[in-house]
Enzyme design. Sequence first.
Site, PDB file in Angstrom:
ATOM      1  N   ASP A 229       0.749  -1.155  -0.012  1.00  0.00           N
ATOM      2  CA  ASP A 229       0.042   0.007   0.108  1.00  0.00           C
ATOM      3  C   ASP A 229       0.889   1.205  -0.041  1.00  0.00           C
ATOM      4  O   ASP A 229       1.954   1.235   0.224  1.00  0.00           O
ATOM      5  CB  ASP A 229      -1.007   0.036   1.269  1.00  0.00           C
ATOM      6  CG  ASP A 229      -1.524   1.156   1.310  1.00  0.00           C
ATOM      7  OD1 ASP A 229      -2.093   1.578   0.198  1.00  0.00           O
ATOM      8  OD2 ASP A 229      -1.896   1.664   2.484  1.00  0.00           O
TER       9      ASP A 229
ATOM     10  N   ASP B 188      -0.238   4.974   1.021  1.00  0.00           N
ATOM     11  CA  ASP B 188      -0.267   6.208   2.168  1.00  0.00           C
ATOM     12  C   ASP B 188      -0.166   5.232   3.546  1.00  0.00           C
ATOM     13  O   ASP B 188      -0.849   4.507   3.751  1.00  0.00           O
ATOM     14  CB  ASP B 188      -1.536   6.816   2.105  1.00  0.00           C
ATOM     15  CG  ASP B 188      -1.943   7.588   0.757  1.00  0.00           C
ATOM     16  OD1 ASP B 188      -0.441   7.840  -0.083  1.00  0.00           O
ATOM     17  OD2 ASP B 188      -2.805   8.386   0.368  1.00  0.00           O
TER      18      ASP B 188
ATOM     19  N   ASP C  33      -1.675  -0.585   5.885  1.00  0.00           N
ATOM     20  CA  ASP C  33      -2.072  -0.135   7.281  1.00  0.00           C
ATOM     21  C   ASP C  33      -3.424  -0.437   7.617  1.00  0.00           C
ATOM     22  O   ASP C  33      -4.004   0.018   8.720  1.00  0.00           O
ATOM     23  CB  ASP C  33      -1.682   1.446   7.425  1.00  0.00           C
ATOM     24  CG  ASP C  33      -2.328   2.271   6.736  1.00  0.00           C
ATOM     25  OD1 ASP C  33      -3.241   2.976   6.998  1.00  0.00           O
ATOM     26  OD2 ASP C  33      -2.041   2.102   5.249  1.00  0.00           O
TER      27      ASP C  33
END
Length: 287
Positions: free
Chosen positions: A28, A30, A201
């Site tokens: 991922d 961000d 996250d």
Amino acid sequence: MADPSSSRTSTATSTADTPGPAIAAFFDLDKTIIASSSAMAFSRPLLRQGLISRRAALKTAYAQLAFALAGADAAKTERMRAQISALCTGWDVAQVRAIVHETLHDVVDPLVYAEAAALITGHKNDGHDVIVLSATGDELATPIAEMVGATMSVASRMEVIGGRYSGKVDFYCYGEEKALAAKRLAAEHGYDLAACHAYTDSSTDLPLLEAVGHPHAVNPDRALRKVAVERGWPVLTFNSPVSLRHRIPTPSATVMAVGVGVSAVAAGATWYGVSRRNRNRKGKEGG
């Protein structure tokens, strides 16, 4: 509709060309590779170029702060997607790409987690492909992926008509779509998903984590942390943003956390202060 499995490939050699099972590490973007929202990171350059107003920049800063504090559930992510899509309607695509190209290293380079950079290097040294999967727009995600040395990237794509964004999203690389993109790439490049890795996250990326044999939760939100603990997945803490160019020593985790929080609040306060002074001045002039 754009092909979700389409990707930008760097000069790195694909492991599909080497003997043995091909392995990929899916990242991922961000809050996994960079310590911020990539859209938020570029808000100031876009503001300077007149593509967004101070009011829009303030709203983006506030939304990103709330997003970071409360976690990335589906409803919040969808609201941010709709907000950004509406904000981009009518923008000149070539101008956006030029702004990103001109400001990329100044804006994003200091936000890259040293831990993520080390993992990317480690995977590449092991002969793995590194693939960035991001809900962020392709115009932002692809240059960042190339900057950190990823093999390829798959990101969201907005419809373009006459060189400008229409406001319609052609492909949203989010949730289940990330897992589907990983599976398409596995079929295309011969990746053994059971041997592949994934880092994210957000609990919204559970389908991606469940699709690989080696899932990792990075700075996870509450929901993802709970699942990771229940399933025995590694939970990684990244807290050291560092320039890829300079690799300067970073402050302690506590100082860094305070600094990030103050920066976000300060940015919002600055834009609010400017707007308030402008309103007061106009009020006095009108009186």
